[in-house]
Design a protein around this motif. Structure first.
Motif, PDB file in Angstrom:
ATOM      1  N   CYS A 200      20.151 -21.189 -21.996  1.00 31.86           N
ATOM      2  CA  CYS A 200      19.729 -21.690 -23.312  1.00 31.86           C
ATOM      3  C   CYS A 200      19.525 -22.385 -23.926  1.00 31.86           C
ATOM      4  O   CYS A 200      19.140 -23.120 -22.900  1.00 31.86           O
ATOM      5  CB  CYS A 200      21.262 -21.625 -23.452  1.00 31.86           C
ATOM      6  SG  CYS A 200      21.820 -22.483 -25.249  1.00 31.86           S
ATOM      7  N   GLN A 201      19.079 -22.280 -24.938  1.00 32.61           N
ATOM      8  CA  GLN A 201      17.875 -23.883 -25.258  1.00 32.61           C
ATOM      9  C   GLN A 201      18.455 -24.935 -26.313  1.00 32.61           C
ATOM     10  O   GLN A 201      18.629 -25.755 -26.805  1.00 32.61           O
ATOM     11  CB  GLN A 201      16.613 -23.497 -25.658  1.00 32.61           C
ATOM     12  CG  GLN A 201      15.341 -22.705 -24.876  1.00 32.61           C
ATOM     13  CD  GLN A 201      14.439 -22.451 -25.466  1.00 32.61           C
ATOM     14  OE1 GLN A 201      14.135 -22.345 -27.077  1.00 32.61           O
ATOM     15  NE2 GLN A 201      13.839 -21.204 -24.831  1.00 32.61           N
ATOM     16  N   TYR A 202      19.744 -24.562 -26.795  1.00 31.35           N
ATOM     17  CA  TYR A 202      20.524 -25.601 -27.343  1.00 31.35           C
ATOM     18  C   TYR A 202      21.125 -25.221 -28.189  1.00 31.35           C
ATOM     19  O   TYR A 202      21.796 -25.728 -29.237  1.00 31.35           O
ATOM     20  CB  TYR A 202      21.252 -26.276 -26.829  1.00 31.35           C
ATOM     21  CG  TYR A 202      21.225 -26.768 -25.355  1.00 31.35           C
ATOM     22  CD1 TYR A 202      22.647 -26.509 -24.430  1.00 31.35           C
ATOM     23  CD2 TYR A 202      20.630 -27.488 -24.144  1.00 31.35           C
ATOM     24  CE1 TYR A 202      22.862 -26.923 -23.797  1.00 31.35           C
ATOM     25  CE2 TYR A 202      21.257 -27.394 -23.302  1.00 31.35           C
ATOM     26  CZ  TYR A 202      22.530 -26.534 -22.618  1.00 31.35           C
ATOM     27  OH  TYR A 202      22.963 -26.990 -21.319  1.00 31.35           O
ATOM     28  N   CYS A 204      21.508 -23.350 -31.095  1.00 35.49           N
ATOM     29  CA  CYS A 204      21.538 -22.147 -31.087  1.00 35.49           C
ATOM     30  C   CYS A 204      21.163 -21.532 -32.687  1.00 35.49           C
ATOM     31  O   CYS A 204      21.409 -19.791 -32.640  1.00 35.49           O
ATOM     32  CB  CYS A 204      22.845 -20.988 -30.378  1.00 35.49           C
ATOM     33  SG  CYS A 204      22.948 -21.673 -28.831  1.00 35.49           S
TER      34      CYS A 204
END
Length: 260
Positions: A200-202, A204
């Motif tokens: 996850c790169q946050y 989303c």
């Protein structure tokens, strides 16, 4: 309130697992689905993935669209309550996009909460004690690694593609596969770009996401169709594809936001 008139078996069962960088995870879950299928006559058993592989849960639910009832079995260890809550949201959002009759969707308890899991673990311990020692199974070349593991691949840029749960549900696996196809089809791109998967790169809600370094450009709302033009603009024409930029680092520090 749970229905008291539901049949003993649902119309569709989705085995939900974690993906991996290769085909092994996908193939293992598919074998389990095939083994379960004859034990549930009249039920379609599907494999789906939370991250890093396809089909995603929404894609599997698409295949169950005509069902009256769908049971989702999260085969995840360890159990992550936050992820479980989000998966329920995914199912509700899938429903919200559809029209007409909707199936009843139920989630099984977490794998780690299964009452018979300790007994299964005991059986696996017994099987392990009957197995050969690691000296017999590791192979003669256990002390050697491939030469390539010590070499940094040729590249000028990294493209970090998010294959976390939320981006996977939004179609990130198609983006990753398309990226590989583009790099193979265009030798110049293949020499310049090193693709990597991330979790996850946050941010989303902008997914599927990809970050290009060293430039620090974040691209969002990608799909297999848009990826080719984004790559061509960024790497061959030297200009970020503004339509998909959601964030970028400014030279010398600072940040710049793209359209939201």
């Amino acid at each position: 309130m749970p229905s008291t008139t539901e049949p003993d078996t649902p119309d569709c069962v989705i085995l939900l697992g974690r993906g991996g960088t290769g085909a092994a995870a996908r193939e293992a879950l598919q074998r389990l689905a095939e083994a379960l299928q004859p034990r549930l006559p009249g039920t379609e058993v599907l494999a789906a993935f939370v991250d890093r592989a396809a089909p995603s849960l929404p894609e599997a639910l698409d295949r169950c669209a005509g069902a009256r009832s769908v049971a989702v079995l999260p085969l995840l260890a360890p159990d992550e309550p936050a992820l479980a809550r989000w998966l329920h949201k995914v199912a509700m959002r899938w429903r919200a996009r559809r029209t007409g009759a909707l199936p009843r969707i139920v989630f099984a308890p977490p794998l780690m909460a299964a009452e018979r899991l300790p007994e299964l673990a005991r059986e696996l311990v017994a099987q392990a004690l009957r197995a050969e020692d690691v000296a017999e199974t590791a192979g003669a070349q256990w002390h050697k690694d491939p030469v390539a593991w010590s070499a940094v691949p040729e590249h000028q840029h990294h493209v970090l593609v998010c294959l976390g749960p939320r981006c996977t549900a939004l179609g990130a696996v198609d983006v990753w596969q398309r990226l590989g196809e583009c790099l193979k089809a265009e030798p110049e791109l293949g020499r310049r770009v090193r693709p990597l998967q991330t979790s996850c790169q946050y941010p989303c809600n902008h997914g599927p996401l990809a970050i290009v370094y060293p430039e620090g450009v974040w691209y969002g709302r990608l799909d297999a169709r848009s990826l080719g033009p984004v790559l061509e603009a960024h790497f061959l024409e030297g200009r970020p594809s503004a339509e998909h930029v959601v964030h970028r680092l400014r030279p010398g520090g600072g940040e710049e936001r793209g359209p939201v």
